[in-house]
Design an enzyme around this catalytic site. Structure first.
Site: not given
Length: 603
Positions: A173, A237, A409
């Site tokens: 990520d 994220h 996600s």
């Protein structure tokens, strides 16, 4: 010019000289034209190509002497464009940057020129992928997604002593934050971003996976004048995903993680403007224990790889082959299905084989309106109002915090966390699960959606308690379901289709069999027998879709050999047996065609 530059020029000279000499062997090379479709939306100067040479050829041998980390300036020319050799990948392919290239048509010309070299196995654009999340209301609520009516029921597993202990999960990520609710469960990771401007840390690949922020100003990342590509604050994220999987728990601070006894390897592959396919797949493979030249080997191989990212188009040759290599190391790869409210077959890596693709649901057990759907989605998990670990900084990190996000996600790490819980339960009884066995358990033990969905999200919502019960062999403790008709295990009723269906480039085809004389709903052992004639089965994805809409992926060995012929036996539980069963075959690359000659179901 140093020796590395000279060698790099020689490798690409083979391509150019072959084109001049008219040695056109493109029919023997796979050219992924679809990979060039989004070039006009990329940042200027960002186009790169993945070129895989056939093993044992002069071009392949030349690449083996290249550095994997240092960008080499050179004056190479391909189809009139200057090209720079960047590095080699874990697949042994070469990465070539062509900064002046701007259009899909130009990319096709370059790929055709490269493919005219008989040494080339495949060529495709090194596509960019992006995080699959969108910001949401940051106010604190309960973490309903763990224990609510349509949550993953992780709390029931914690009460039984299973927390993911002894399991390693990698998060491929944006990297990781220094965060009080994460630090205790982090293992050494790596930064695989090979583009210094994207990395923002002053260099390229290094052993520091810290998230430097993925913010950008108006249209820095291309897409003008699309307002969706205007400036964006940093998402943090990767840390939000990591917190869902394994935030430190029972520490009196912040939030809990699904598998808070597990450890996480942060692998940084996404920076400013996303990340390249080749960096993502190298990071994925490395995290599971694979060797990447120029990078120290990972001493803590992951059993589960979470990839909450993706881009447009079908599965690339590079992605599929690296996914297969990673799966062969024993890691389950969990993928976010995507947030475009479209069929997941149109995005990658959710369209690849040997992955577990996850859609998103709401607190009411319905499909999240943004979630991708379709036969490529295997199961679902909560993906709205998900509270986890972030930072308050809008650009770089400032101070640890917590916030809510939405997206597939956020759904994928719930499944990765549950997978870690299942592995820890299996470890407790000395059982080792293969990636396909683990995937099968997660898919067949899901809980029901809240009524019929508008679009298919696979078998149901991941259920940690039922999955652990399955691996322990204690089916009686699974979550209750509505009564169903008694099981059917006759094994002697055959339903067959001999209608030939042509398989064409980059398309999905279907064939149906109507079943009328079985119980409406029940459990059964089913044998699917296939006769698919096709020149390269590694390019095919095969799925069986039940009358209920549930999708059963049919895994084959993925080898570059012809045909898929033979039986596959599996069990279904609480499934709708009456109705039309559909065989779906998807062609993922150009150059090879074939047909479904026949298939049958035996109950």
């Amino acid at each position: 010019m140093n020796l590395s530059n000279i060698s790099a020029v020689k490798v690409l000279t083979l391509v150019v000289s072959a084109a001049i000499a008219g040695q056109v062997c493109a029919a023997e090379s796979i050219v992924n034209y679809e990979s060039a479709n989004a070039i006009s939306k990329q940042p200027e100067g960002s186009v790169r190509f993945i070129v895989k040479y056939k093993d044992g050829t002069p071009s392949s041998q030349g690449l083996k002497t290249r550095s994997t980390t240092k960008v080499m300036a050179s004056g190479m020319q391909v189809a009139g464009f200057e090209a720079q050799f960047v590095r080699t990948t874990g697949l042994g392919a070469g990465i070539f940057a062509v900064p002046e290239l701007k259009t899909t048509k130009e990319a096709h010309l370059v790929m055709d020129t490269i493919a005219s070299n008989p040494d080339v196995e495949f060529v495709e654009v090194d596509r960019l992928a992006y995080p699959k999340a969108a910001p949401n209301d940051p106010s604190y609520r309960q973490q309903w997604h763990y224990f609510g009516n349509y949550g993953v029921k992780a709390n029931k597993v914690w009460d039984r002593g299973f927390t993911g202990q002894g399991v390693v999960v990698s998060v491929v990520d944006t990297g990781i934050l220094d965060h009080v609710d994460l630090n205790g469960n982090m293992l050494p990771g790596y930064d695989f971003i090979s583009s210094a401007p994207n990395a923002r840390d002053g260099d390229q690949r290094d052993n520091n996976p810290a998230d430097e922020g993925d913010w950008f100003d108006n249209w820095d990342c291309g897409g003008y004048p699309d307002p969706r590509r205007e400036k964006k604050f940093s998402t943090w994220h990767g840390s939000h995903v990591a917190g869902t999987i394994a935030a430190v728990t029972n520490n009196g601070v912040g939030v809990a993680g699904v598998a808070y006894g597990a450890k996480v390897i942060p692998v940084r592959v996404l920076g400013k403007c996303g990340g390249y396919d080749s960096d993502i797949t190298d990071g994925m493979y490395w995290s599971a224990g694979g060797h990447i030249d120029g990078v120290p080997d990972n001493q803590n191989p992951a059993q589960v790889v979470n990839m909450s990212l993706g881009g447009g188009g079908g599965c690339s040759q590079n992605s599929q082959r690296m996914i297969d290599k990673t799966t062969n190391l024993g890691a389950l790869i969990v993928i976010a299905a995507g947030n475009e409210n479209q069929d997941a077959s149109r995005t990658w890596p959710s369209s690849c084989n040997n992955v577990l693709s996850v859609g998103a649901t709401t607190p009411k057990g319905k499909r999240a309106p943004f979630s991708n759907y379709g036969a490529r989605v295997h199961l679902a998990a909560p993906g709205t109002n998900i509270l986890s670990t972030i930072d308050v900084g809008q650009a770089g990190p400032v101070r640890s915090s917590y916030g809510m996000k939405a997206g597939t996600s956020m759904a994928a790490p719930h499944v990765s966390g549950v997978a870690a819980l299942v592995i820890s339960a299996a470890n407790s009884i000395g059982k080792t699960l293969t990636p396909s066995e683990l995937s099968d358990i997660l898919v067949r033990t899901t809980s029901r959606f809240n009524g019929r969905l508008d679009r298919g999200l696979g078998s149901g919502i991941v259920d940690a308690n039922a999955a652990v019960n399955a691996v322990l062999g204690d089916q009686n403790r699974a979550q209750p379901r509505p009564p169903v008709n008694q099981p059917i295990n006759s094994g002697n009723k055959v339903y067959r289709s001999d209608r030939r269906v042509a398989i064409r480039d980059l398309r999905s085809v279907t064939s149906g069999i109507r079943v009328n004389d079985q119980a409406r709903v029940g459990s059964a052992n089913i044998t699917l027998t296939l006769d698919i004639r096709y020149g390269d089965r590694s390019q095919l994805a095969v799925e069986l879709i039940a009358p209920s809409g549930r999708v059963y992926p049919i895994y084959h060995d993925g080898k570059r050999q012809p045909n898929i012929v033979g039986p596959a036996t599996f069990s279904v539980k609480n499934e709708r047996l009456q109705g039309t069963w559909t065989l779906k075959v998807t062609d993922k690359a150009r150059g090879v065609t074939g047909s479904i000659d026949s298939w049958s179901l035996t109950f």
